[in-house]
Design a protein around this motif. Structure first.
Motif, mmCIF file in Angstrom:
data_model
loop_
_atom_site.group_PDB
_atom_site.id
_atom_site.type_symbol
_atom_site.label_atom_id
_atom_site.label_comp_id
_atom_site.label_asym_id
_atom_site.label_seq_id
_atom_site.Cartn_x
_atom_site.Cartn_y
_atom_site.Cartn_z
ATOM 1 N N VAL A 63 0.840 -1.200 0.000
ATOM 2 C CA VAL A 63 0.000 0.000 0.000
ATOM 3 C C VAL A 63 0.880 1.257 0.000
ATOM 4 N N ARG A 64 1.989 1.193 0.706
ATOM 5 C CA ARG A 64 2.910 2.353 0.747
ATOM 6 C C ARG A 64 3.775 2.439 -0.519
ATOM 7 N N ASN A 65 3.500 1.552 -1.479
ATOM 8 C CA ASN A 65 4.280 1.487 -2.729
ATOM 9 C C ASN A 65 5.757 1.221 -2.488
ATOM 10 N N GLN A 66 6.021 0.398 -1.491
ATOM 11 C CA GLN A 66 7.421 0.028 -1.270
ATOM 12 C C GLN A 66 7.749 -1.163 -2.161
ATOM 13 N N THR A 67 7.795 -0.869 -3.432
ATOM 14 C CA THR A 67 7.914 -1.927 -4.436
ATOM 15 C C THR A 67 9.103 -1.699 -5.356
ATOM 16 N N ARG A 68 9.939 -0.749 -5.013
ATOM 17 C CA ARG A 68 11.078 -0.453 -5.888
ATOM 18 C C ARG A 68 12.323 -1.169 -5.410
ATOM 19 N N TYR A 69 13.399 -1.049 -6.206
ATOM 20 C CA TYR A 69 14.682 -1.605 -5.777
ATOM 21 C C TYR A 69 14.998 -1.137 -4.361
ATOM 22 N N ALA A 70 15.475 -2.072 -3.567
ATOM 23 C CA ALA A 70 16.002 -1.699 -2.241
ATOM 24 C C ALA A 70 17.522 -1.837 -2.322
ATOM 25 N N PRO A 71 18.272 -1.327 -1.356
ATOM 26 C CA PRO A 71 19.711 -1.602 -1.372
ATOM 27 C C PRO A 71 19.893 -3.128 -1.417
ATOM 28 N N SER A 72 20.822 -3.626 -2.221
ATOM 29 C CA SER A 72 20.879 -5.080 -2.440
ATOM 30 C C SER A 72 21.225 -5.844 -1.170
ATOM 31 N N SER A 73 21.842 -5.187 -0.186
ATOM 32 C CA SER A 73 22.174 -5.900 1.058
ATOM 33 C C SER A 73 21.068 -5.804 2.101
ATOM 34 N N GLY A 74 19.963 -5.124 1.751
ATOM 35 C CA GLY A 74 18.821 -5.081 2.661
ATOM 36 C C GLY A 74 18.397 -3.669 3.020
ATOM 37 N N ILE A 75 17.097 -3.512 3.353
ATOM 38 C CA ILE A 75 16.602 -2.195 3.765
ATOM 39 C C ILE A 75 17.197 -1.872 5.144
ATOM 40 N N PRO A 76 17.552 -0.599 5.374
ATOM 41 C CA PRO A 76 18.211 -0.249 6.641
ATOM 42 C C PRO A 76 17.400 -0.649 7.863
ATOM 43 N N GLU A 77 16.050 -0.540 7.788
ATOM 44 C CA GLU A 77 15.213 -0.846 8.961
ATOM 45 C C GLU A 77 15.374 -2.317 9.363
ATOM 46 N N ILE A 100 23.620 -8.889 6.539
ATOM 47 C CA ILE A 100 23.343 -8.770 5.104
ATOM 48 C C ILE A 100 22.142 -9.666 4.820
ATOM 49 N N VAL A 101 21.109 -9.059 4.214
ATOM 50 C CA VAL A 101 19.854 -9.781 3.983
ATOM 51 C C VAL A 101 20.006 -10.667 2.737
ATOM 52 N N VAL A 102 19.563 -11.914 2.840
ATOM 53 C CA VAL A 102 19.703 -12.868 1.729
ATOM 54 C C VAL A 102 18.370 -13.596 1.498
ATOM 55 N N ASN A 103 18.315 -14.359 0.398
ATOM 56 C CA ASN A 103 17.068 -15.045 0.035
ATOM 57 C C ASN A 103 16.959 -16.402 0.736
#
Ligand SMILES: Cc1ncc(COP(=O)(O)O)c(C=O)c1O
Length: 396
Positions: A63-77, A100-103
């Motif tokens: 809903v907040r349109n948070q649908t774009r590229y994020a930093p590849s290592s993860g959103i800061p939050e 570091i955020v991973v899949n």
């Protein structure tokens, strides 16, 4: 007619298997497609849906349109929430750039091995082990050197490791709580492994996928929390098992500065980061998923106890594990001692699906893996189906 000529796939894949657990699943699918009822214990995931607040977290991000590229290592939050969690819960002296955020856990392990391995390196790992790790190591052209857990516990961990270490040994892969046994290494054991890693200057890849699924006793000890270990350890975590998020593909690694750039590069060129709304859902899980987790633990415990009782009644020798999602009993004599044949007999005869222990290394032979993270009816039905099958076999 001349045969077609084309470039062959990279030799990197020679010797890399494709999960035998998938083969079991395929056979189950065939039986289901043929209209058969199958009692399914071959899986490895939480039995309940993802908690509502986590799902809502993704909805709100959309809903907040948070649908774009994020930093590849993860959103800061999310990275900040991970940092606080690993410092508080795991005692890892992480720095702001460490998470570091991973899949998911698999991707984290891939990134860890890609970061550390040079072709020809040797990786020490306890056996039984989670099967894909062997293939990840082969893919990176290193050699896995197996250390039988039972021998290590009986004769001493340092002695078992020392007997197998060579000048080519660079990494120790570590998985506690363990899949498939549900064992949790004690603090003294982790300290012994850590001392060995420091003495031999080894890197440690610590796979803590089941850190939250411990039903009795002490929590597991993260090697990276011990003195002199953070610098040499890449710790791999996943939200899959803790928050019933296996299909979301979300995990994180925690690494010291000298490994971060390689890990970030692997993430960039393999997936370019985790989907942005999924990361927002992950933040909800870390902040609000703990309540559901505590509730589920009671359910896991009772399922474990019921399945242990059912298997014991069927003549299985079962040790009740204090963690993870699996029972790893010895195959009873009425099923023989070849675990592949035993699993096939149980599946084709009683329509009970399990994973043969040999899949988890030579030390797993003579065992079968049953997941107790299944609906209660599955446990009752599976035990009943097995009983009718054995009585029918006995009458023949
Ligand atoms: C020991 C272990 N490590 C890592 C994973 C990877 O989990 P995922 O890729 O689903 O996050 C699993 C999944 O079964 C596991 O059993």
């Amino acid at each position: 007619m001349t045969s077609a000529s084309f470039p062959r796939p990279s030799s990197r894949f020679d010797g890399v298997g494709f999960s035998e657990i998938v083969k079991v699943r395929n056979r189950v699918m065939e039986l289901l497609a043929a209209g058969q009822k199958v009692w399914r214990f071959e899986g490895g995931e939480p039995y309940m849906p993802t908690p509502k607040p986590v799902k809502a977290g993704m909805g709100e991000a959309l809903v907040r349109n948070q649908t774009r590229y994020a930093p590849s290592s993860g959103i800061p939050e999310l990275r900040q929430a991970i940092l606080e969690k690993v410092r508080r819960k795991n005692g890892i002296p992480a720095e702001p750039e460490s998470p570091i955020v991973v899949n998911g856990g698999m991707h984290g392990l891939f990134a860890a091995f890609a970061t550390l391995i040079d072709p020809g390196d040797e990786v020490l790992m306890f056996s039984p082990y989670w099967t894909p790790v062997l293939d990840l190591i082969s893919y990176h052209r290193a050699e896995a050197v197996l250390v039988p857990t039972e021998e290590a516990r009986r004769d001493g961990i340092s002695a078992a490791l020392a007997a197998r270490a060579t000048p080519r040994t660079k990494i120790l892969y570590w998985n506690s709580p363990n899949n498939p046994t549900g064992d949790v290494f004690s603090r003294a054991e982790v300290e012994e492994v850590a001392a060995f890693a420091r003495e031999r200057n080894l890197a440690v890849v610590s796979d803590e996928a089941y850190e939250d699924l411990i039903y009795e006793g002490e929590p597991s000890v993260a090697p990276a929390s011990l003195p002199g270990m953070y610098e040499r350890t890449i710790t791999v975590f996943t939200l899959s098992k803790s928050y019933s998020m296996t299909g979301w593909r979300l995990g994180y690694v925690v690494a010291p500065e000298h490994y971060q750039s390689a890990i970030k590069t692997v993430v960039l060129y393999t997936t370019n980061g985790v989907s942005t709304p999924t990361q927002w859902a992950g933040l909800e899980a870390l902040q609000r998923g703990g309540e559901a987790l505590e509730e589920w633990k009671g359910g896991y415990r009772s399922r474990r106890d019921r399945l242990v009782a059912g298997l014991e009644a069927a003549g299985f020798e079962v040790e009740s594990p204090r963690a993870a999602l699996y029972l790893f009993p010895k195959v009873p004599s009425w099923l023989g001692n070849d675990s592949r044949a035993a699993a096939r007999t149980l599946l084709d005869g009683a329509k009970v699906a399990t994973v043969p222990g040999i899949v988890f290394g030579p030390e797993g032979e003579g065992h079968l893996r049953f997941s107790f993270s299944v609906p209660e009816e599955m446990i009752a039905g599976g035990v009943e189906a097995r009983q009718s099958y054995t009585s029918a076999t006995a009458r023949r």
